[in-house]
Write a protein that holds these residues in place. Structure first.
Motif, PDB file in Angstrom:
ATOM      1  N   LEU A   1      36.810  48.809  40.909  1.00 55.73           N
ATOM      2  CA  LEU A   1      37.751  49.412  39.973  1.00 55.73           C
ATOM      3  C   LEU A   1      38.277  50.748  40.489  1.00 55.73           C
ATOM      4  CD1 LEU A   1      38.997  49.008  37.103  1.00 55.73           C
ATOM      5  CD2 LEU A   1      37.105  50.397  36.244  1.00 55.73           C
ATOM      6  N   PHE A   2      37.431  51.488  41.196  1.00 51.95           N
ATOM      7  CA  PHE A   2      37.830  52.802  41.684  1.00 51.95           C
ATOM      8  C   PHE A   2      38.255  52.816  43.154  1.00 51.95           C
ATOM      9  CE2 PHE A   2      35.434  53.908  37.893  1.00 51.95           C
ATOM     10  CZ  PHE A   2      36.194  54.937  37.362  1.00 51.95           C
ATOM     11  N   LEU A   3      37.755  51.881  43.960  1.00 45.57           N
ATOM     12  CA  LEU A   3      37.985  51.958  45.397  1.00 45.57           C
ATOM     13  C   LEU A   3      38.773  50.791  45.982  1.00 45.57           C
ATOM     14  CD1 LEU A   3      34.460  53.226  46.579  1.00 45.57           C
ATOM     15  CD2 LEU A   3      36.481  54.578  45.969  1.00 45.57           C
ATOM     16  N   ASP A   4      39.005  49.741  45.217  1.00 51.22           N
ATOM     17  CA  ASP A   4      39.724  48.563  45.702  1.00 51.22           C
ATOM     18  C   ASP A   4      41.102  48.528  45.046  1.00 51.22           C
ATOM     19  OD1 ASP A   4      40.786  45.940  46.000  1.00 51.22           O
ATOM     20  OD2 ASP A   4      38.793  45.098  46.255  1.00 51.22           O
ATOM     21  N   ASP A   5      42.143  48.790  45.808  1.00 51.18           N
ATOM     22  CA  ASP A   5      43.493  48.898  45.245  1.00 51.18           C
ATOM     23  C   ASP A   5      43.959  47.597  44.593  1.00 51.18           C
ATOM     24  OD1 ASP A   5      43.717  51.535  45.991  1.00 51.18           O
ATOM     25  OD2 ASP A   5      44.765  51.104  47.869  1.00 51.18           O
ATOM     26  N   ARG A   6      43.597  46.468  45.156  1.00 47.25           N
ATOM     27  CA  ARG A   6      44.047  45.183  44.577  1.00 47.25           C
ATOM     28  C   ARG A   6      43.376  44.929  43.230  1.00 47.25           C
ATOM     29  NH1 ARG A   6      44.594  40.668  49.400  1.00 47.25           N
ATOM     30  NH2 ARG A   6      45.417  42.041  50.998  1.00 47.25           N
ATOM     31  N   TYR A   7      42.088  45.201  43.160  1.00 45.03           N
ATOM     32  CA  TYR A   7      41.381  45.006  41.894  1.00 45.03           C
ATOM     33  C   TYR A   7      41.877  46.007  40.860  1.00 45.03           C
ATOM     34  CZ  TYR A   7      37.485  44.260  38.660  1.00 45.03           C
ATOM     35  OH  TYR A   7      36.733  43.963  37.553  1.00 45.03           O
ATOM     36  N   ARG A   8      42.066  47.223  41.277  1.00 44.33           N
ATOM     37  CA  ARG A   8      42.565  48.269  40.379  1.00 44.33           C
ATOM     38  C   ARG A   8      43.923  47.896  39.804  1.00 44.33           C
ATOM     39  NH1 ARG A   8      42.272  54.651  41.468  1.00 44.33           N
ATOM     40  NH2 ARG A   8      43.906  55.380  40.093  1.00 44.33           N
ATOM     41  N   ALA A   9      44.788  47.299  40.631  1.00 44.77           N
ATOM     42  CA  ALA A   9      46.140  46.950  40.194  1.00 44.77           C
ATOM     43  C   ALA A   9      46.156  45.836  39.158  1.00 44.77           C
ATOM     44  CB  ALA A   9      46.989  46.544  41.396  1.00 44.77           C
ATOM     45  N   LEU A  10      45.058  45.120  38.999  1.00 49.71           N
ATOM     46  CA  LEU A  10      45.003  44.056  37.996  1.00 49.71           C
ATOM     47  C   LEU A  10      45.119  44.594  36.576  1.00 49.71           C
ATOM     48  CD1 LEU A  10      42.114  41.699  39.185  1.00 49.71           C
ATOM     49  CD2 LEU A  10      44.521  41.071  38.921  1.00 49.71           C
ATOM     50  N   TYR A  11      44.637  45.819  36.347  1.00 51.34           N
ATOM     51  CA  TYR A  11      44.470  46.319  34.985  1.00 51.34           C
ATOM     52  C   TYR A  11      45.686  47.116  34.523  1.00 51.34           C
ATOM     53  CZ  TYR A  11      39.718  44.706  35.331  1.00 51.34           C
ATOM     54  OH  TYR A  11      38.620  43.896  35.462  1.00 51.34           O
ATOM     55  N   THR A  12      46.344  46.604  33.490  1.00 56.21           N
ATOM     56  CA  THR A  12      47.495  47.300  32.912  1.00 56.21           C
ATOM     57  C   THR A  12      47.068  48.650  32.342  1.00 56.21           C
ATOM     58  OG1 THR A  12      48.479  45.171  32.351  1.00 56.21           O
ATOM     59  CG2 THR A  12      49.356  47.109  31.229  1.00 56.21           C
ATOM     60  N   ASP A  13      45.937  48.668  31.672  1.00 52.85           N
ATOM     61  CA  ASP A  13      45.410  49.906  31.069  1.00 52.85           C
ATOM     62  C   ASP A  13      44.279  50.443  31.944  1.00 52.85           C
ATOM     63  OD1 ASP A  13      47.121  49.396  28.860  1.00 52.85           O
ATOM     64  OD2 ASP A  13      45.618  48.044  28.032  1.00 52.85           O
ATOM     65  N   TRP A  14      44.600  50.776  33.194  1.00 56.27           N
ATOM     66  CA  TRP A  14      43.545  51.141  34.138  1.00 56.27           C
ATOM     67  C   TRP A  14      42.757  52.368  33.676  1.00 56.27           C
ATOM     68  CZ3 TRP A  14      42.108  55.409  36.947  1.00 56.27           C
ATOM     69  CH2 TRP A  14      41.077  55.204  37.872  1.00 56.27           C
TER      70      TRP A  14
ATOM     71  N   PRO B   1      45.008  31.759  45.941  1.00 57.42           N
ATOM     72  CA  PRO B   1      45.808  32.733  46.674  1.00 57.42           C
ATOM     73  C   PRO B   1      46.061  33.967  45.832  1.00 57.42           C
ATOM     74  CG  PRO B   1      47.177  30.925  45.899  1.00 57.42           C
ATOM     75  CD  PRO B   1      45.758  30.532  45.626  1.00 57.42           C
ATOM     76  N   ALA B   2      46.074  35.124  46.471  1.00 61.40           N
ATOM     77  CA  ALA B   2      46.306  36.367  45.738  1.00 61.40           C
ATOM     78  C   ALA B   2      47.769  36.584  45.454  1.00 61.40           C
ATOM     79  CB  ALA B   2      45.756  37.543  46.534  1.00 61.40           C
ATOM     80  N   LEU B   3      48.627  35.921  46.198  1.00 56.47           N
ATOM     81  CA  LEU B   3      50.062  36.045  46.000  1.00 56.47           C
ATOM     82  C   LEU B   3      50.677  34.654  46.030  1.00 56.47           C
ATOM     83  CD1 LEU B   3      50.762  39.030  48.419  1.00 56.47           C
ATOM     84  CD2 LEU B   3      50.702  39.129  45.942  1.00 56.47           C
ATOM     85  N   GLN B   4      51.855  34.528  45.473  1.00 54.53           N
ATOM     86  CA  GLN B   4      52.540  33.248  45.484  1.00 54.53           C
ATOM     87  C   GLN B   4      52.825  32.838  46.925  1.00 54.53           C
ATOM     88  OE1 GLN B   4      55.808  32.894  42.786  1.00 54.53           O
ATOM     89  NE2 GLN B   4      56.875  31.422  44.082  1.00 54.53           N
ATOM     90  N   THR B   5      52.529  31.592  47.251  1.00 55.25           N
ATOM     91  CA  THR B   5      52.751  31.060  48.592  1.00 55.25           C
ATOM     92  C   THR B   5      53.734  29.902  48.510  1.00 55.25           C
ATOM     93  OG1 THR B   5      50.990  29.432  48.404  1.00 55.25           O
ATOM     94  CG2 THR B   5      50.375  31.638  49.177  1.00 55.25           C
TER      95      THR B   5
ATOM     96  N   PRO C   1      48.623  38.821  40.138  1.00 53.05           N
ATOM     97  CA  PRO C   1      49.698  38.711  41.122  1.00 53.05           C
ATOM     98  C   PRO C   1      50.287  37.320  41.247  1.00 53.05           C
ATOM     99  CG  PRO C   1      47.567  38.917  42.206  1.00 53.05           C
ATOM    100  CD  PRO C   1      47.333  39.197  40.756  1.00 53.05           C
ATOM    101  N   LEU C   2      49.584  36.293  40.771  1.00 52.61           N
ATOM    102  CA  LEU C   2      50.100  34.928  40.876  1.00 52.61           C
ATOM    103  C   LEU C   2      50.759  34.442  39.591  1.00 52.61           C
ATOM    104  CD1 LEU C   2      50.394  32.338  42.538  1.00 52.61           C
ATOM    105  CD2 LEU C   2      48.150  31.642  41.705  1.00 52.61           C
ATOM    106  N   VAL C   3      50.147  34.707  38.436  1.00 51.71           N
ATOM    107  CA  VAL C   3      50.642  34.124  37.182  1.00 51.71           C
ATOM    108  C   VAL C   3      51.161  35.156  36.195  1.00 51.71           C
ATOM    109  CG1 VAL C   3      49.168  32.097  37.429  1.00 51.71           C
ATOM    110  CG2 VAL C   3      48.334  34.089  36.151  1.00 51.71           C
ATOM    111  N   GLY C   4      51.145  36.434  36.559  1.00 50.94           N
ATOM    112  CA  GLY C   4      51.756  37.448  35.705  1.00 50.94           C
ATOM    113  C   GLY C   4      50.819  38.037  34.669  1.00 50.94           C
TER     114      GLY C   4
END
Length: 306
Positions: free
Chosen positions: A163-176, A289-293, A236-239
């Motif tokens: 939550l604090f050190l992984d940018d991809r995981y952090r970006a998941l949360y709208t209310d970070w 996948p983490a992103l749409q392929t 990142p895949l389904v919004g």
């Protein structure tokens, strides 16, 4: 995380947060150097001698009775979680820090996790290390990590660290920011219960050194438990999704919890979750996948009716 120091820091933080006016004290406009309650004011309001309270705050009186601690808690207007934390800090264990021990999810818990094929779920230990996740839980929260990463302690993810050190995981949360505050408050509560947990101490130390945001929040001494609620995610895949979660303690373990996520029936979040489940069903080993392929585009279009 020495208990006497933690106890003093916690009490001082709560004294500073309580204004004299809140408890019926009219401060002198020119003679007051602090905005919160003074020690002697708190002791008087709680019916405790100033000497005893001072020794408690300094970590030199670690045998306070429940009645004294309850009186202090009422005066400071502590929540139930904060009161429990105060009592944990007031009676630290005398055991030496235990050697780190690798936790494992039990066979029956893993079987239950695998059977929850339409529900994202994972098992955490008390330090928030991921012991196991099912196919959909991995796809929802950490598709950028190998699906088998919880299998060994060396590669095991930790959701607080992420939550604090992984940018991809952090970006998941709208209310970070709300999520970060809750994560720190929950970790504070666990740290108060287990001051001899060396691995937990190492986690707090790492986050304090590597993330100023964590260090600032940790220094404020928030304390709160969380057993259910709603997570707002931007996958990142389904919004976007709003998912309810339940945090269930697994009996007979050292604090393992099963966390499961569900969406309101008929909602866009449910549709997004079904879409995510379909993508994981068509990928090897459940690695979403983490992103749409290009391979996933036809499937996404079919679900969206485009």
């Amino acid at each position: 995380m020495g208990a006497p120091s933690e106890l003093g820091d916690f009490l001082r933080s709560r004294r500073a947060a309580l204004r004299p006016e809140d408890v019926g004290i009219t401060p002198h406009p020119t003679r007051r150097r602090v905005s919160g309650l003074r020690r002697e004011e708190l002791a008087m309001l709680a019916g405790v001698s100033i000497t005893h309270y001072t020794r408690l705050e300094q970590g030199r009186a670690l045998s306070a009775s429940d009645s004294v601690l309850d009186a202090i808690a009422r005066t400071l207007r502590l929540t139930d979680d904060e009161t429990a934390h105060l009592k944990n800090l007031s009676r630290p264990t005398t055991a030496r820090p235990a050697a780190p021990r690798a936790e494992q999810a039990g066979p029956s818990a893993r079987q239950l996790l695998a059977a929850m094929s339409e529900v994202p779920a994972l098992i955490l230990d008390r330090r928030n290390d991921v012991l196991a996740w099912n196919r959909l839980g991995h796809a929802l929260l950490a598709a950028h990590l190998p699906a088998d990463s919880p299998g060994t302690p060396a590669t095991r993810p930790n959701v607080t660290r992420m939550l604090f050190l992984d940018d991809r995981y952090r970006a998941l949360y709208t209310d970070w920011h709300d999520e970060a505050q809750l994560a720190v408050a929950s970790l504070r509560l666990i740290a108060g219960r287990h001051p001899d947990d060396r691995r937990l101490t190492e986690l707090v130390g790492q986050l304090t050194m590597q993330c100023d945001e964590f260090a600032t929040r940790w220094a404020r001494h928030p304390v709160r438990t969380c057993t259910s609620g709603v997570k707002r995610l931007r996958h990142p895949l389904v919004g976007p999704m709003a998912l309810s979660f339940e945090n269930l303690v697994i009996p007979g373990t050292s604090g393992h919890r099963l966390i499961a996520y569900t969406a309101e029936p008929g909602s866009p979040s449910e549709a997004a979750l079904r879409l995510l489940a379909s993508t994981t069903a068509h990928t090897p080993n459940g690695f979403s996948p983490a992103l749409q392929t290009p391979e996933s585009t036809p499937l996404i279009r079919r679900f969206r009716g485009s």
